[in-house]
Design a protein around this motif. Structure first.
Motif, mmCIF file in Angstrom:
data_model
loop_
_atom_site.group_PDB
_atom_site.id
_atom_site.type_symbol
_atom_site.label_atom_id
_atom_site.label_comp_id
_atom_site.label_asym_id
_atom_site.label_seq_id
_atom_site.Cartn_x
_atom_site.Cartn_y
_atom_site.Cartn_z
ATOM 1 N N THR A 59 -5.225 -0.553 -2.032
ATOM 2 C CA THR A 59 -5.829 0.330 -1.038
ATOM 3 C C THR A 59 -7.333 0.117 -0.903
ATOM 4 O O THR A 59 -7.931 0.587 0.051
ATOM 5 C CB THR A 59 -5.571 1.812 -1.382
ATOM 6 O OG1 THR A 59 -6.190 2.118 -2.630
ATOM 7 C CG2 THR A 59 -4.087 2.103 -1.453
ATOM 8 N N MET A 112 0.871 3.983 -2.963
ATOM 9 C CA MET A 112 0.555 5.393 -2.702
ATOM 10 C C MET A 112 1.687 6.316 -3.137
ATOM 11 O O MET A 112 1.442 7.450 -3.534
ATOM 12 C CB MET A 112 0.247 5.598 -1.216
ATOM 13 C CG MET A 112 -0.977 4.829 -0.734
ATOM 14 S SD MET A 112 -2.496 5.307 -1.548
ATOM 15 C CE MET A 112 -2.817 6.858 -0.778
ATOM 16 N N ILE A 141 0.844 -1.206 0.000
ATOM 17 C CA ILE A 141 0.000 0.000 0.000
ATOM 18 C C ILE A 141 0.873 1.248 0.000
ATOM 19 O O ILE A 141 0.616 2.191 -0.757
ATOM 20 C CB ILE A 141 -0.966 -0.010 1.207
ATOM 21 C CG1 ILE A 141 -2.006 -1.114 1.020
ATOM 22 C CG2 ILE A 141 -1.642 1.346 1.378
ATOM 23 C CD1 ILE A 141 -2.892 -1.347 2.221
ATOM 24 N N ASN A 142 1.921 1.267 0.821
ATOM 25 C CA ASN A 142 2.817 2.436 0.853
ATOM 26 C C ASN A 142 3.488 2.641 -0.494
ATOM 27 O O ASN A 142 3.598 3.774 -0.971
ATOM 28 C CB ASN A 142 3.867 2.279 1.953
ATOM 29 C CG ASN A 142 3.250 2.386 3.335
ATOM 30 O OD1 ASN A 142 2.188 2.983 3.508
ATOM 31 N ND2 ASN A 142 3.912 1.795 4.322
ATOM 32 N N ASN A 152 -5.413 -2.490 -7.177
ATOM 33 C CA ASN A 152 -5.282 -1.396 -6.229
ATOM 34 C C ASN A 152 -5.365 -1.984 -4.821
ATOM 35 O O ASN A 152 -6.445 -2.349 -4.360
ATOM 36 C CB ASN A 152 -6.404 -0.386 -6.451
ATOM 37 C CG ASN A 152 -6.270 0.830 -5.578
ATOM 38 O OD1 ASN A 152 -5.544 0.827 -4.583
ATOM 39 N ND2 ASN A 152 -6.972 1.882 -5.938
#
Length: 182
Positions: free
Chosen positions: A109, A7, A3-4, A107
């Motif tokens: 997230t 992003m 996720i990091n 994705n």
């Protein structure tokens, strides 16, 4: 970590793990959605016809306890092989479709509720190619479960027939006793 990286616009370091995890439990533990799809249409025993009809809706929402404990799949030697094999197959499908390039739009997230049906979750997290991969996996899971389910269904059908014969014999004995009294 994925996720990091996502992003930050970087390549996700554990992307293949995420791809495999998307498919390892379609329809709940044991990937029973494929089994739930075949049961109502192929069962000969009344028990499994009814269970198949009642478990199909919940199985789409990843609620497979009716099958896990009602069939039962848990602690049933007949279903041990498909229980294990479908999880391995679905992980391989996730990795295979990742390598083909189906999951370029994944994705990490997006977190949907756990009861979101697999094709819908795949659509929101991956897109239409994720839906295709989940449908392929569900159909393959059904094919894996099919021969094992046929065996369990045959045993249940024979048991139902034996119970029916026993009830008929009881009725004949009662009828004979009633005729003797008259």
């Amino acid at each position: 970590t994925n996720i990091n990286a996502f992003m930050a616009g970087e390549e996700m370091p554990y992307f293949i793990f995420t791809a495999a995890m998307m498919y390892y439990a379609l329809g709940g533990t044991g990937n029973t959605l494929g089994l739930a799809l075949i049961m109502p249409f192929t069962a000969k025993s009344e028990r499994y016809k009814a269970l198949g009809k009642w478990s199909l809706g919940p199985a789409f929402a990843i609620i497979n306890e009716p099958l896990i404990f009602g069939l039962p799949v848990v602690l049933n030697p007949i279903f041990f092989i498909p229980l294990v094999l479908t999880a391995i197959l679905n992980g391989v499908i996730g990795i295979l479709f990742f390598n083909i390039g189906f999951f370029n739009t994944l994705n990490p997230t997006i977190q949907l509720p756990w009861i979101t049906p697999a094709p819908i979750s795949a659509f929101f997290r991956i897109g239409i190619l994720g839906v295709v991969a989940s449908i392929i996996a569900i159909l393959l899971n059904g094919l894996i479960y099919y021969p094992f389910f046929r065996r369990a269904d045959k045993l249940a059908y024979l048991e139902e027939q034996n119970e029916l014969e026993a009830h008929i014999e009881e009725l004949e004995e009662v009828e004979a006793a009633a005729q003797e009294i008259v």
